[in-house]
Design an enzyme around this catalytic site. Structure first.
Site, PDB file in Angstrom:
ATOM      1  N   SER A  37       0.815  -1.123   0.056  1.00 62.23           N
ATOM      2  CA  SER A  37       0.028   0.098   0.032  1.00 62.23           C
ATOM      3  C   SER A  37       0.648   1.285   0.144  1.00 62.23           C
ATOM      4  CB  SER A  37      -0.975  -0.037   1.330  1.00 62.23           C
ATOM      5  OG  SER A  37      -0.102  -0.199   2.330  1.00 62.23           O
ATOM      6  N   ASP A 324      -4.010   7.916   8.171  1.00 61.14           N
ATOM      7  CA  ASP A 324      -4.907   7.017   8.733  1.00 61.14           C
ATOM      8  C   ASP A 324      -3.987   6.165   9.875  1.00 61.14           C
ATOM      9  OD1 ASP A 324      -3.683   4.851   7.514  1.00 61.14           O
ATOM     10  OD2 ASP A 324      -5.176   4.448   5.941  1.00 61.14           O
ATOM     11  N   HIS A 327      -1.056   4.436   7.601  1.00 59.06           N
ATOM     12  CA  HIS A 327      -0.185   5.042   6.402  1.00 59.06           C
ATOM     13  C   HIS A 327       0.177   6.474   6.691  1.00 59.06           C
ATOM     14  CE1 HIS A 327      -2.881   1.637   4.586  1.00 59.06           C
ATOM     15  NE2 HIS A 327      -1.532   1.388   4.114  1.00 59.06           N
TER      16      HIS A 327
END
Length: 349
Positions: A37, A324, A327
């Site tokens: 990610s 978040d 991340h």
């Protein structure tokens, strides 16, 4: 005589002015990215997985405020590295069905949020494994050959910067499902050996300039602090950080050995120390908040838990290290990329 001196002075000034301008990248034709990610720019959007972020408030600081599938408020390292190399401001996701052949020339990311070096990680998360990303890479090179010729494809293989970023999901999640088979140390070593195997396979496919990111201090992300850091203290999950450091301790010398063995350049890129220092000393880097994410309450919110209906999302994401609960923000990524590329880029050219 005076006229000659004046002309000479003007020439010297022009030379000095041109020397002061940053040189455009002419040796690295494209950026090719594999991983999770951290580098995903939208490959998960059409997958049957819960790990998606193509909805607000993700992307609130992205150009146009678009939620593109990047796990951040704005751009991610794949974009920022591409910009640093003078290639493009954003890097496309390979699974974007609207891509045209010419969109592939400056580079591509195969990264898929939630994946890892352990094949079980991608299976659990229902995302694209790093090994399947190699299959897509073969398709990519075939497409380049078809539309732009063998010489162009060979130039991309010989001179592009190939970046590999993984391990966080393996360490933070999959290990728990594997703990009956591995100790923390043996699992970290298994992952490092898998990373080296991946680099070997990528090199066999023609890649010559490969940079592999270390594990990050994943025990310090807000989610780990909330679940394992104590109700009141919310400290870093030190056992998890120790696993990350063990992974790095195994990976670094192995990649150095590979660099000596294979033709080209194989780089171990240490991101652990930079991010850890940012988290421990946020004000040193111009941040205010290091233990919570900007989105939602900042403690657990991620993916669908971070949504446009949540009333607590911050307005000043640039003052947060984390977007978040897992991340970083675009600004935090920018600090990391600026620090790393200044150190490692000279080794690629």
């Amino acid at each position: 005589m005076k006229l000659r001196i004046l002309c000479l002075a003007l020439v010297l000034l022009a030379v000095e002015a041109n020397a002061a301008k940053p040189a455009k990248n002419t040796t690295i034709p494209s950026l090719i990215v594999f991983g999770d990610s951290i580098m995903d720019t939208g490959n998960n959007n059409n997958l049957p997985t819960m790990l998606k972020c193509n909805f607000p408030p993700y992307g609130k600081d992205y150009p146009g405020g678009l939620a593109t599938g990047r796990f951040s408020d704005g751009r991610v390292p794949s974009d920022l590295i591409a910009e640093k190399l003078g290639l493009a401001k954003t890097l496309p996701a390979y699974m974007n069905k609207n891509l045209k052949p010419e969109d592939l020339l400056k580079g591509i990311t195969f990264a898929s949020g939630g994946t890892g070096y352990d094949p079980l990680t991608a299976k659990i998360m229902k995302v694209i494994s790093v090994w399947d990303q190699l299959t897509y890479f073969k398709q990519y090179i075939a497409t380049i050959k078809k539309h732009f010729g063998e010489e162009k494809a060979q130039n991309i293989l010989d001179n592009s910067f190939f970046v590999v970023v993984s391990s966080s999901n393996d360490l933070a999640h999959t290990y728990l499902a594997q703990s009956f088979s591995y100790s923390r140390t043996s699992y970290a070593n298994f992952l490092a050996d898998s990373a080296v195997k991946f680099v070997r396979e990528l090199h066999k496919l023609g890649a010559k300039k490969i940079g592999v990111f270390s594990a990050v201090p994943v025990g310090c992300v807000p989610l780990q602090r909330t679940v394992f850091g104590g109700i009141f203290t919310r400290g870093c999950n030190q056992p998890l950080n120790n696993m990350a450091k063990q992974f790095n301790a195994r990976l670094s010398p192995a990649l150095d050995a590979l660099d000596k063995e294979l033709d080209g350049v194989i780089l171990y890129i240490d991101v652990y120390d930079t991010l850890y220092d940012m988290i421990q000393h946020p004000k040193k880097y111009g941040f205010e908040v290091a233990d919570r994410g900007c989105c939602g309450t900042g403690a657990l919110s991620i993916s669908y838990m971070c949504n446009s209906l949540h009333p607590f999302t911050c307005s000043n994401s640039s003052s947060y290290i984390f977007w978040d609960s897992y991340h970083p923000t675009e600004r935090a990524y920018q600090v990391i990329v600026d620090s790393l590329l200044e150190k490692y880029l000279s080794k690629l050219v």
